[in-house]
Design a protein around this motif. Structure first.
Motif, PDB file in Angstrom:
ATOM      1  N   GLU A 117       0.832  -1.211   0.000  1.00 29.33           N
ATOM      2  CA  GLU A 117       0.000   0.000   0.000  1.00 29.33           C
ATOM      3  C   GLU A 117       0.868   1.264   0.000  1.00 29.33           C
ATOM      4  O   GLU A 117       0.554   2.240  -0.689  1.00 29.33           O
ATOM      5  CB  GLU A 117      -0.937  -0.033   1.213  1.00 29.33           C
ATOM      6  N   LYS A 120       2.248   1.740  -3.548  1.00 26.94           N
ATOM      7  CA  LYS A 120       1.177   2.209  -4.440  1.00 26.94           C
ATOM      8  C   LYS A 120       0.893   3.696  -4.247  1.00 26.94           C
ATOM      9  O   LYS A 120       0.512   4.397  -5.179  1.00 26.94           O
ATOM     10  CB  LYS A 120      -0.108   1.421  -4.151  1.00 26.94           C
ATOM     11  N   ASN A 121       1.052   4.174  -3.002  1.00 26.55           N
ATOM     12  CA  ASN A 121       0.742   5.567  -2.709  1.00 26.55           C
ATOM     13  C   ASN A 121       1.977   6.472  -2.709  1.00 26.55           C
ATOM     14  O   ASN A 121       1.911   7.615  -2.256  1.00 26.55           O
ATOM     15  CB  ASN A 121       0.019   5.663  -1.362  1.00 26.55           C
ATOM     16  N   ASP A 306      -6.492   4.069   5.725  1.00 30.76           N
ATOM     17  CA  ASP A 306      -5.527   3.750   4.674  1.00 30.76           C
ATOM     18  C   ASP A 306      -4.169   4.348   5.017  1.00 30.76           C
ATOM     19  O   ASP A 306      -4.018   5.027   6.041  1.00 30.76           O
ATOM     20  CB  ASP A 306      -6.032   4.244   3.306  1.00 30.76           C
ATOM     21  N   ASN A 308      -2.336   6.614   3.064  1.00 27.29           N
ATOM     22  CA  ASN A 308      -2.325   7.437   1.862  1.00 27.29           C
ATOM     23  C   ASN A 308      -2.065   8.887   2.245  1.00 27.29           C
ATOM     24  O   ASN A 308      -2.916   9.547   2.836  1.00 27.29           O
ATOM     25  CB  ASN A 308      -3.694   7.280   1.179  1.00 27.29           C
ATOM     26  N   THR A 311      -4.471  11.785   0.267  1.00 19.86           N
ATOM     27  CA  THR A 311      -5.754  12.140   0.885  1.00 19.86           C
ATOM     28  C   THR A 311      -5.515  12.781   2.249  1.00 19.86           C
ATOM     29  O   THR A 311      -6.276  13.640   2.675  1.00 19.86           O
ATOM     30  CB  THR A 311      -6.661  10.904   0.994  1.00 19.86           C
ATOM     31  N   SER A 388      -5.204  11.684  -5.461  1.00 17.76           N
ATOM     32  CA  SER A 388      -5.753  10.725  -4.489  1.00 17.76           C
ATOM     33  C   SER A 388      -4.840   9.518  -4.306  1.00 17.76           C
ATOM     34  O   SER A 388      -5.191   8.576  -3.612  1.00 17.76           O
ATOM     35  CB  SER A 388      -7.130  10.255  -4.948  1.00 17.76           C
ATOM     36  N   GLY A 389      -3.669   9.534  -4.943  1.00 18.22           N
ATOM     37  CA  GLY A 389      -2.738   8.419  -4.832  1.00 18.22           C
ATOM     38  C   GLY A 389      -2.747   7.541  -6.070  1.00 18.22           C
ATOM     39  O   GLY A 389      -1.751   6.910  -6.395  1.00 18.22           O
ATOM     40  N   ARG A 390      -3.877   7.524  -6.774  1.00 17.03           N
ATOM     41  CA  ARG A 390      -3.999   6.669  -7.962  1.00 17.03           C
ATOM     42  C   ARG A 390      -3.058   7.100  -9.081  1.00 17.03           C
ATOM     43  O   ARG A 390      -2.791   6.342 -10.001  1.00 17.03           O
ATOM     44  CB  ARG A 390      -5.432   6.701  -8.493  1.00 17.03           C
TER      45      ARG A 390
END
Lengths: 431, 431
Positions: A117, A120-121, A306, A308, A311, A388-390
């Motif tokens: 995670e 990914k972020n 999360d 992240n 966010t 948003s991290g995506r």
């Protein structure tokens, strides 16, 4: 023969944070030499030789994000007791579950899931506080992330002294794994344990991470026990200064902030966790006015839910606007909380948090081809308020590529998902 | 010969919201007949015939999300004046820019960019308030989204009567485009205009959308002018009731809420915008206790800065926990704000907001293969607190597939990005 660089990275947009002013430059080249940044500058007419040329067209490249407060393996408790406030959530859900569940296998699976995670972020460094820290450290090494990993002094699950000796021995020479000391909080650690932690910290030259002034309940509890504020009490125990990271700091008075400023004690702002547990809003703008180093943390995923920082930046900035409607909140100050100020909070400001010659190559890139990132009036504002991290599809830490084209490299993610589900079943049986 | 369905959708996890209890069922099949849902039930041993079989393994399928307050074309102002509070932001940035920029071309590009973002985030229905509404309506038709599109009564950019006649004529038979009336706010629309709006609303049978009690400044301004609260004033002007959507409602007193409850006036909660503009926290839990229908909106992207109901749910839930630390915030209530309650707020509760036989086929799916969605203790909690919008990779509205495998269907997104950048250049010349 001319030098062959490990990586030649071509960036359409670069936010290096080199001067901390949030300036974004176009068409820049980063040369990476093993684990370090060799140089940063405009793309030349003739490219230097590189073992790999990484072309990041239509991307915004920035330093890997730094998360100054996590409990990584708690991802395995994600979504449990979501309706409860801090004390009930700890006492009814978390503490009983930890008692039954925490063992090296739980820590391994939880850490692996959390590392996925983080990657990914776009988070390349975390400061974590949990148990069986040597297990976590091994995973940071093998995955290639950077961690300040704090051994909990209060643990009944593992022996702090053994763990700390182990970490200090094994990672003496490591540039990526940094042992640290964790004291849970002034209301769970007594004065003797805090003093012992301060001694160990000095003796071993290690940072201390501690939850401070998180709730009103804590303030009145410490007042009752010691007749002072948590910050004043910590000062008297010797837990204060540039190597003590004070997490949460929701309820600080002016004297507390003055003390933190005078002693250069950094702060970790965890807005989403503070909201979700109904704790309150930390006086971050005032703390910055006083000169306190403010970084940002997600806290554990069980109270967030999360890991992240995109966010978190968005919510953290908005929460300060809500608290201080007439004051200015600048996007560059928010972004510094997850880069330069976070590096400073961890005592690593000479090596991470910026894309700069001589710094470690912790570099991420955001794909800008998303409708929510157009038009490009101000990419720094988009980073803080729209991302948003995506968008993160490239992650490098210490010169190693951890994610490319949005694919995490060299890890079987499905194996980890399946293991996380197996732990879920065990938790179910337990509750 | 047996019936051939338009689409046979196989869902590993389904959150239909049919009974509003947030229950998630495994291995369900949705049969779609043209634009409607024919039936929902367990996957049978032999599949019925379908023109297309859509297999959503490892996906959570739920109703398309409903956003009850937007100003879509304002995506083109995204990131401008991010440090300002509401009144300064409106007066120094937004109003002057709108004066110079708003024309049908601006509206077209802004709406197209916004529709891409809505689709990406799984939003299939919005209630919008802006200018040149017929231009927007045409795009909703061609893209295939559902819109309650409110014509601003106060516009100096276009003639409300002409636009409203146009919309009512063109979309009389439309099942996707619903004309509506927008009054900006009690402090910008005088009593005569509010009364006229109420008359037009009744005569034409159209909903009204209006910003209400957004700031303390508004409360004192309306008190000064009319000697009452904005809600009481609106009641006296006839703008109240099930077809009047009150947006923001940050400053409601008990009497205001009683009035809204008695008259079945729905509320649109816009937490991120209220935070970003430093407005305050709406008393949502109290409003729900009173029986008011509470839906959720993102507001325009200029004050958010995105059109993302996943992050809005997360922040909106946390903000209520912060405001009411001792009360319970349930994930299913938050999710209803973007599905069933939102449908009710728009007067469309018989046709959208649930995946149910006879309802329109507005269906989205979230790919669950993300580390932040493991382990799966409670997928509904994950939807509210962990999802960020990136998980949505399938979107259907009114039976038409708008996104598949995360690719928006039949639209040249790069053309729209380029046009948005061209508008940005024009804005730059203007400021």
């Amino acid at each position: 023969m001319s030098k062959v660089f490990s990586k030649v990275i071509l960036c359409e947009y670069l936010l290096s944070m080199e001067r901390g002013d949030g300036q974004i430059k176009k068409n820049q080249m980063i040369l990476v030499d093993e684990n370090k940044i060799h140089s940063v500058g405009p793309v030349p007419q003739t490219l230097p030789e590189g073992k790999e040329i990484i072309r990041l067209n239509n991307h915004l490249v920035c330093p890997g994000l730094i998360n100054t407060h996590t409990h990584l393996p708690m991802v395995l408790f994600r979504g449990l007791g979501d309706h409860l406030t801090l004390q009930r959530w700890l006492e009814e859900i978390i503490f009983p579950l930890e008692k039954k569940m925490v063992n090296p296998e739980f820590i391994r699976v939880g850490t692996e899931l959390a590392l996925l995670e983080l990657i990914k972020n776009g988070i390349t460094t975390v400061c974590d506080m949990y148990f069986h820290t040597p297990v976590m450290a091994g995973l940071f090494e093998s995955y290639g992330l950077r961690g300040v990993l704090a051994v909990d002094m209060l643990s009944s699950f593992s022996d702090w002294k053994k763990d700390l000796d182990d970490l200090c021995d094994t990672y003496k020479e490591s540039q990526r794994v940094h042992p640290a000391i964790a004291c849970h909080a002034p209301y769970t650690c007594d004065a003797d344990l805090l003093k012992l932690s301060a001694e160990e910290s000095q003796k071993r030259n290690l940072p201390i991470s501690i939850h401070v002034a998180e709730t009103e309940w804590e303030i009145s509890e410490i007042k009752k026990q010691y007749g002072k504020t948590p910050v004043a009490h910590l000062k008297d125990c010797g837990v204060i200064g540039p190597h003590s990271i004070f997490v949460h700091c929701v309820y600080l008075n002016e004297e507390d902030m003055d003390l933190m400023a005078e002693t250069n004690t950094p702060l970790s702002y965890n807005p989403e966790s503070n909201m979700k547990l109904g704790s309150g809003v930390a006086p971050i703008l005032r703390a910055m006015e006083k000169g306190i180093t403010v970084s940002m943390g997600t806290d554990g995923a069980a109270s967030n839910n999360d890991l992240n920082l995109f966010t978190e930046m968005d919510t953290g900035a908005k929460l300060q606007k809500l608290k201080n409607p007439s004051k200015t909140v600048k996007a560059k100050d928010i972004f510094s909380m997850v880069t330069t100020s976070a590096a400073k909070a961890l005592g690593l400001s000479d090596s991470i948090g910026k894309i700069q010659a001589g710094f470690f190559a912790d570099i991420i890139a955001l794909n800008l081809n998303h409708p929510h990132l157009y038009p490009r009036h101000d990419l720094l504002n988009h980073l803080v308020y729209s991302a948003s991290g995506r968008e993160v599809d490239f992650v490098m830490c210490h010169g190693k590529v951890l994610m490319k084209d949005a694919e995490i490299q060299g890890v079987d993610v499905f194996r980890i998902y399946a293991e996380a589900e197996m732990i879920k079943e065990k938790i179910k049986e337990t509750v």
